[in-house]
Design an enzyme around this catalytic site. Structure first.
Site, PDB file in Angstrom:
ATOM      1  N   ASP A   4      -4.663  11.433  -0.595  1.00 63.15           N
ATOM      2  CA  ASP A   4      -4.867  10.019  -1.341  1.00 63.15           C
ATOM      3  C   ASP A   4      -5.291  10.826  -2.595  1.00 63.15           C
ATOM      4  O   ASP A   4      -6.054  11.563  -2.700  1.00 63.15           O
ATOM      5  CB  ASP A   4      -5.751   9.199  -0.679  1.00 63.15           C
ATOM      6  CG  ASP A   4      -5.751   7.908  -1.585  1.00 63.15           C
ATOM      7  OD1 ASP A   4      -5.180   6.944  -1.225  1.00 63.15           O
ATOM      8  OD2 ASP A   4      -6.199   7.574  -2.745  1.00 63.15           O
ATOM      9  N   GLN A  32      -9.297   3.482 -10.489  1.00 58.08           N
ATOM     10  CA  GLN A  32      -9.159   1.931 -10.399  1.00 58.08           C
ATOM     11  C   GLN A  32     -10.459   1.476 -10.217  1.00 58.08           C
ATOM     12  O   GLN A  32     -11.551   2.100 -10.083  1.00 58.08           O
ATOM     13  CB  GLN A  32      -8.514   1.899  -8.895  1.00 58.08           C
ATOM     14  CG  GLN A  32      -7.064   2.658  -8.731  1.00 58.08           C
ATOM     15  CD  GLN A  32      -6.652   3.090  -7.315  1.00 58.08           C
ATOM     16  OE1 GLN A  32      -5.849   2.144  -6.738  1.00 58.08           O
ATOM     17  NE2 GLN A  32      -7.236   4.032  -6.635  1.00 58.08           N
ATOM     18  N   GLU A  34      -8.163   3.708   2.435  1.00 58.37           N
ATOM     19  CA  GLU A  34      -9.069   2.939   3.269  1.00 58.37           C
ATOM     20  C   GLU A  34      -8.969   3.598   4.752  1.00 58.37           C
ATOM     21  O   GLU A  34      -9.829   3.105   5.478  1.00 58.37           O
ATOM     22  CB  GLU A  34      -8.477   1.499   3.321  1.00 58.37           C
ATOM     23  CG  GLU A  34      -7.392   1.142   4.071  1.00 58.37           C
ATOM     24  CD  GLU A  34      -6.898  -0.474   4.219  1.00 58.37           C
ATOM     25  OE1 GLU A  34      -7.516  -1.149   4.901  1.00 58.37           O
ATOM     26  OE2 GLU A  34      -6.413  -0.563   3.152  1.00 58.37           O
ATOM     27  N   ASP A  44      -2.549  14.433  -5.531  1.00 56.15           N
ATOM     28  CA  ASP A  44      -1.447  14.005  -5.629  1.00 56.15           C
ATOM     29  C   ASP A  44      -0.637  14.073  -4.405  1.00 56.15           C
ATOM     30  O   ASP A  44      -0.315  15.270  -4.299  1.00 56.15           O
ATOM     31  CB  ASP A  44      -0.821  14.460  -6.777  1.00 56.15           C
ATOM     32  CG  ASP A  44       0.735  13.512  -7.268  1.00 56.15           C
ATOM     33  OD1 ASP A  44       1.309  13.258  -6.496  1.00 56.15           O
ATOM     34  OD2 ASP A  44       0.960  13.324  -8.254  1.00 56.15           O
ATOM     35  N   ASP A  77       2.111   4.632   2.315  1.00 54.07           N
ATOM     36  CA  ASP A  77       1.330   3.640   2.096  1.00 54.07           C
ATOM     37  C   ASP A  77       0.729   3.597   0.857  1.00 54.07           C
ATOM     38  O   ASP A  77      -0.687   3.935   0.330  1.00 54.07           O
ATOM     39  CB  ASP A  77       0.080   3.634   3.112  1.00 54.07           C
ATOM     40  CG  ASP A  77      -0.634   2.442   3.167  1.00 54.07           C
ATOM     41  OD1 ASP A  77      -0.217   1.376   2.831  1.00 54.07           O
ATOM     42  OD2 ASP A  77      -1.920   2.391   3.785  1.00 54.07           O
TER      43      ASP A  77
END
Length: 344
Positions: free
Chosen positions: A122, A46, A102, A153, A171
């Site tokens: 994450d 990303q 985050e 994963d 999330d």
């Protein structure tokens, strides 16, 4: 959770200012002033930016899409985490978080005194490190010894888990084609999640936009899919100002007896179980989040889609990050609008 469609910078030569422009759908454009791009990085998966904006303060943007803002991230994260944690009959001891790079979801989980271990998985370690460096409000959560942070994963880690959990919190990004969360909104995945819950366990997932148009894309089929797996499921929603929409969540109970908690009991459990004061959620707002309009309820009742590996709900492509755009960007150029609605 990918809330927006297309972000680019529009340069205004008169005021010498930059605006982030988002095309929410055909004929609907949303823009807000960008003060400064503070930092940017490109991970394996990303593009990540942290920016200061005029209306929302500091924002985290991934692949050109707002993830959270300083102004109202607490609303999103309190609504994602606490309804499931408070609905648990005795107070959850073991919690699993899928995504949440985050750190804000872990921050809210770790406010619960009953929690002995919180496993957060994450897939993107670069994003986690980036957020640690630029979002100091979550430093305490990342340093908490109860937090077991795993970069992998989340599906793989949950499948491998030998101990079960009291609450599972997803999330995740929206199911973007080619993104890391493509298969994590399907019946097969939810069946595996259920098998990893202790008796009385609860699963909750973010489920994208819950507004008059957007609820049909992800929220509605996710709710119907979870109903095929769990005996009691509810959708709830709350307005997230920086997302320019209502935002949807689905909570699924392995024990239907945990699916209803009174206003008074919610307030009692908050006082007894949570360290510090919640900014947004109390018994009244908790109950209010589950009060859906007649129109929305009818839409959910008519839903027939069941998401599976062979038939997932999929948004189209990721967008480029804010840092990819320059001051010469033209706000009138084609933006391939309404990708948030076009599901295949």
């Amino acid at each position: 959770r990918l809330s927006k469609l297309q972000i680019r910078i529009r340069f205004c030569p008169v005021t010498m200012s930059k605006w982030i422009v988002e095309d929410l759908e055909e004929g609907l454009r949303y823009s807000y002033k960008l003060n400064k791009i503070l930092s940017t990085t490109q991970s394996k998966f990303q593009q990540v930016d942290v920016c200061d904006t005029e209306p929302f303060g500091r924002v985290l943007i991934i692949d050109g899409l707002i993830q959270s803002s300083q102004l109202d991230e607490h609303i999103y994260h309190e609504c994602l985490v606490h309804p499931a944690m408070l609905a648990h009959a005795t107070g959850p001891k073991r919690v699993f978080i899928g995504g949440g790079g985050e750190g804000s979801t872990a921050r809210e989980v770790l406010r619960h005194k009953s929690v002995e271990k919180c496993v957060m998985v994450d897939i993107d370690g670069d994003v986690v490190d980036f957020c640690k460096a630029h979002l100091p409000e979550n430093a305490e959560a990342f340093a908490d010894p109860r937090l077991d942070l795993v970069i992998d994963d989340c599906k793989v880690q949950l499948e491998k888990a030998t101990e079960k959990f009291d609450v599972i919190i997803m999330d995740l990004d929206d199911p973007l084609e080619g993104g890391p969360c493509y298969w994590l909104y399907c019946k097969e995945f939810y069946e595996m999640c259920k098998s990893k819950l202790n008796p009385g366990g609860i699963l909750v997932t973010q489920a994208s936009g819950a507004g008059i148009k957007q609820h049909k894309a992800v929220l509605s089929p996710v709710l119907n899919t979870l109903k095929q797996v769990f005996p009691a499921c509810k959708a709830y929603k709350e307005a997230i100002y920086s997302f320019a929409d209502q935002w949807g969540f689905v909570i699924a109970h392995s024990d239907p007896n945990t699916a209803s908690v009174s206003v008074e009991e919610v307030d009692k459990r908050i006082a007894a179980r949570i360290k510090g004061e919640l900014k947004f959620l109390d018994g009244e707002s908790y109950t209010g989040a589950f009060c859906l309009s007649k129109e929305l309820r009818k839409s959910f009742q008519a839903e027939t889609r069941v998401l599976s590996k062979d038939s997932p709900a999929v948004f189209l492509q990721h967008m480029e990050g804010v840092s990819k755009y320059t001051k010469e960007s033209d706000a009138s150029e084609s933006t391939d609008a309404s990708k948030r609605q076009r599901v295949v």
